[in-house]
Scaffold this motif. Sequence first.
Motif, mmCIF file in Angstrom:
data_model
loop_
_atom_site.group_PDB
_atom_site.id
_atom_site.type_symbol
_atom_site.label_atom_id
_atom_site.label_comp_id
_atom_site.label_asym_id
_atom_site.label_seq_id
_atom_site.Cartn_x
_atom_site.Cartn_y
_atom_site.Cartn_z
ATOM 1 N N ASP A 1 0.842 -1.198 0.000
ATOM 2 C CA ASP A 1 0.000 0.000 0.000
ATOM 3 C C ASP A 1 0.876 1.247 0.000
ATOM 4 N N HIS A 2 0.500 2.241 -0.814
ATOM 5 C CA HIS A 2 1.321 3.452 -0.895
ATOM 6 C C HIS A 2 1.326 4.232 0.415
ATOM 7 N N GLY A 3 0.228 4.146 1.187
ATOM 8 C CA GLY A 3 0.214 4.817 2.482
ATOM 9 C C GLY A 3 1.224 4.217 3.439
ATOM 10 N N ASN A 4 1.382 2.903 3.389
ATOM 11 C CA ASN A 4 2.394 2.222 4.200
ATOM 12 C C ASN A 4 3.782 2.711 3.815
ATOM 13 N N PHE A 5 4.018 2.841 2.525
ATOM 14 C CA PHE A 5 5.338 3.278 2.070
ATOM 15 C C PHE A 5 5.617 4.714 2.494
ATOM 16 N N ILE A 6 4.635 5.611 2.337
ATOM 17 C CA ILE A 6 4.833 7.012 2.725
ATOM 18 C C ILE A 6 5.198 7.115 4.202
ATOM 19 N N ALA A 7 4.524 6.308 5.021
ATOM 20 C CA ALA A 7 4.784 6.356 6.461
ATOM 21 C C ALA A 7 6.190 5.885 6.809
ATOM 22 N N ASN A 8 6.835 5.138 5.908
ATOM 23 C CA ASN A 8 8.165 4.593 6.193
ATOM 24 C C ASN A 8 9.263 5.245 5.371
ATOM 25 N N ILE A 9 8.964 6.385 4.732
ATOM 26 C CA ILE A 9 10.003 7.087 3.977
ATOM 27 C C ILE A 9 11.013 7.709 4.938
ATOM 28 N N ASP A 10 12.269 7.477 4.675
ATOM 29 C CA ASP A 10 13.354 8.099 5.431
ATOM 30 C C ASP A 10 13.712 9.400 4.715
ATOM 31 N N GLU A 11 13.272 10.536 5.262
ATOM 32 C CA GLU A 11 13.451 11.812 4.577
ATOM 33 C C GLU A 11 14.918 12.193 4.431
ATOM 34 N N GLU A 12 15.731 11.855 5.391
ATOM 35 C CA GLU A 12 17.148 12.187 5.312
ATOM 36 C C GLU A 12 17.896 11.246 4.381
ATOM 37 N N ASN A 13 17.421 10.011 4.278
ATOM 38 C CA ASN A 13 18.069 9.013 3.431
ATOM 39 C C ASN A 13 16.993 8.272 2.634
ATOM 40 N N PRO A 14 16.451 8.891 1.562
ATOM 41 C CA PRO A 14 15.371 8.253 0.803
ATOM 42 C C PRO A 14 15.740 6.880 0.256
ATOM 43 N N GLU A 15 17.030 6.636 0.038
ATOM 44 C CA GLU A 15 17.444 5.335 -0.483
ATOM 45 C C GLU A 15 17.205 4.204 0.523
ATOM 46 N N ARG B 1 5.269 16.662 -2.109
ATOM 47 C CA ARG B 1 4.438 16.754 -0.910
ATOM 48 C C ARG B 1 4.074 18.200 -0.576
ATOM 49 N N GLY B 2 2.777 18.438 -0.393
ATOM 50 C CA GLY B 2 2.290 19.753 -0.007
ATOM 51 C C GLY B 2 1.857 20.623 -1.167
ATOM 52 N N ALA B 3 2.212 20.244 -2.401
ATOM 53 C CA ALA B 3 1.780 20.988 -3.590
ATOM 54 C C ALA B 3 0.742 20.141 -4.311
ATOM 55 N N PRO B 4 -0.550 20.465 -4.194
ATOM 56 C CA PRO B 4 -1.595 19.571 -4.711
ATOM 57 C C PRO B 4 -1.434 19.166 -6.163
ATOM 58 N N ASP B 5 -1.076 20.097 -7.051
ATOM 59 C CA ASP B 5 -0.951 19.708 -8.458
ATOM 60 C C ASP B 5 0.224 18.764 -8.679
ATOM 61 N N LYS B 6 1.293 18.901 -7.891
ATOM 62 C CA LYS B 6 2.413 17.975 -7.993
ATOM 63 C C LYS B 6 2.087 16.651 -7.307
ATOM 64 N N GLU B 7 1.367 16.713 -6.196
ATOM 65 C CA GLU B 7 0.927 15.481 -5.541
ATOM 66 C C GLU B 7 0.063 14.656 -6.489
ATOM 67 N N LYS B 8 -0.774 15.347 -7.272
ATOM 68 C CA LYS B 8 -1.641 14.646 -8.214
ATOM 69 C C LYS B 8 -0.825 13.800 -9.180
ATOM 70 N N VAL B 9 0.270 14.352 -9.700
ATOM 71 C CA VAL B 9 1.105 13.621 -10.650
ATOM 72 C C VAL B 9 1.685 12.376 -9.993
ATOM 73 N N VAL B 10 2.132 12.491 -8.751
ATOM 74 C CA VAL B 10 2.699 11.334 -8.056
ATOM 75 C C VAL B 10 1.619 10.294 -7.778
ATOM 76 N N TYR B 11 0.437 10.736 -7.342
ATOM 77 C CA TYR B 11 -0.654 9.788 -7.114
ATOM 78 C C TYR B 11 -0.994 9.034 -8.394
ATOM 79 N N ASN B 12 -1.059 9.750 -9.515
ATOM 80 C CA ASN B 12 -1.431 9.124 -10.788
ATOM 81 C C ASN B 12 -0.326 8.234 -11.330
ATOM 82 N N ASP B 13 0.855 8.826 -11.568
ATOM 83 C CA ASP B 13 1.911 8.137 -12.301
ATOM 84 C C ASP B 13 2.726 7.179 -11.447
ATOM 85 N N THR B 14 2.782 7.399 -10.135
ATOM 86 C CA THR B 14 3.607 6.561 -9.276
ATOM 87 C C THR B 14 2.767 5.622 -8.411
ATOM 88 N N PHE B 15 1.729 6.160 -7.742
ATOM 89 C CA PHE B 15 0.897 5.325 -6.872
ATOM 90 C C PHE B 15 -0.213 4.604 -7.637
#
Length: 672
Positions: free
Chosen positions: A253-267, A331-345
Amino acid sequence: MTILSTVVTLANPRRLAYQALADIWKPPPPVDYEAWAIENISFTDRESQFPGPFNPDIFPYFSEIYRALGPDDPCRIVTVKASAQVGKTILATVFTLGSLDLDPCDFLFVHPTEENARRWSKLKLKAMLDASPRMRELFPEKSRDGADSVLFKERADGRGSLLISGANSPASLSQVSMRRQVQDDLAKWETNAAGDPEDQANSRSRAFEFAKVLKISTPLVAPGCRITRNFEQGSQESFFVPCPHCNVEQMLDHGNFIANIDEENPEKSVFSCVACGCDIQEHQLPAMLRRGQWRARNPKALREHRSFEIWSAYSRLQSFERIAREWLAARGAPDKEKVVYNDTFGQAYRVKGEAPPWEDLRNRGDAIGHRRGTIPADGLVLTLGVDVNGDWLNWQLLAWTRDGRRHVVDYGRIDGLITAPETHAKLDALLASKWRHESGRELGADLLGIDGNAWTEDVWDWAKRHPVSKVVMLRGVDGDNQPLIARVKKERHRKTGKPLKYSSRFYNFATSILKWSLYRNLPKNDPLERGFVGLPVGMGDDYYKELTAERRVEKKKVKDRTGFSVYEWVKDPGQRNEALDTMVQAEAAAIKFGVRDMPPASWDRLEGERAGPIIHGQLDLEDLMHRSAAAPEAGSPPRETASAAPPPPAPQPASPQPAGRSDWLDHGKNWL
């Protein structure tokens, strides 16, 4: 004398009849699209990250979908809602070419537009036909052959054909019967002159009891997303994989992944198991996918309509790190979030169709807002939006920050017709106006965007007096798939046919996207949150009523007995909406100016020029001495001033430690 004799063997008519019957009654060979692809499809390094023969292990989640598309599965419709970079184009192409080889028929492949159809035929389809010996045998290219064109391909033996069309062309979706079809990029289909193109395409297969229709697309905006609606009508199947630690099967689930993103080390971003809580890392994914299986949330639909959803985390074409970085950047920019929701999630983005209560916004502005007419300290770029009405104009000034926030600086009205010289003079004065920044500087608008929709020629008469770097004309366009801003194609005079000069500075902008993006941002209360809209004190009730005047609603229309949904922005009769219009016009001007793509170095430069402390010049001390010498003697009457100045601060003793240049100047002022 030699006598030649000829032996003539007569065919057994009974045997021939039985042979013909046997050929007719013989069951057709099994239709196995995946096996056919392994034997006939190969990719070059230009076409794929994995060149070579088709390898089902790269996309193991498609194996069940290939089976659903075959004749052994009773379902008539197969829907695939998927993100980009999961291989869905290959899925559609294999279904198309495999059908034309294994079970020849008339096949329909529909794209959103004819332009998309031609591009796919030339770039994708041709490469697949050229790379497969079997396809070259079935579809040999012949110059000037009517059976082989960009939008129509016919088998050499005439037993099957491929018609490629666009959903925007009603003519290409009529008077044909197709046993199989692909509806590609379904979420991008828009109503054509004859009504709903999806219903038109569906009807092309209605005559066949055992037809197969593949609907496939990346989702867009909900409500109103076609592929999401089809997915919800079907079996709603998700791909479950076992945890490598505890073997509990779960969907990623993409929500599970978002909750586990390491912001300092995305890798280092991972999923966490819903059962044992252990980290699920990317290198464990291939083994998990091989053991995965589809599970339906709506099993009663399996017989008629199977629907599947898959997203980038399952794909070997996109890493966990890239997914994490894409989300952090949007994150935080709705039009950019839309692209990630569509093309990535691979999910439709739920838009905000209702504004928050205007009273809440007014109360927040009056409680924590900045001073009206003053540019907040972090506001670095200024844009003006001007809305042209019958006999008046409205304008709004916004200040933009480096992290995607905006502040309303001021809002006003200019009385007069856009055709009047007096109105032009007032617009000139507005463009030349300065507003006080909290740093103490006086700043003017960087770019003004004026509504050029209804009074285009009249607006052009004023706009052409100013450089394009300072004034652009704007026209809002509806639709959730529009680019945020795009130059208007060259328009011609209705009578003379000559290109109009204003087209060089005339831009379309996506009003629908900017409106629902604004309505998602307006409720944010944290001034530091990305997308926050800063509201000043004392704007008044009318401003907030205008700002929240519209809502996005579904409107039912009926044409030729076909019902289809149209989503549009409406307002209550009698309610003004100029504050909303000027807000999105000012945002369009900001996008044109480049606030979304401006590099950090440019923001740093603007911050130093506009928000940094004012450093006095080298001659400030001499100026101060001159002003001191020119000061009136004791007992002289004071000079008249526009407003009383505050008394100077009391002199302070000099600092015993070495002082910098600014300290030295301050001490000089005190000494004077």
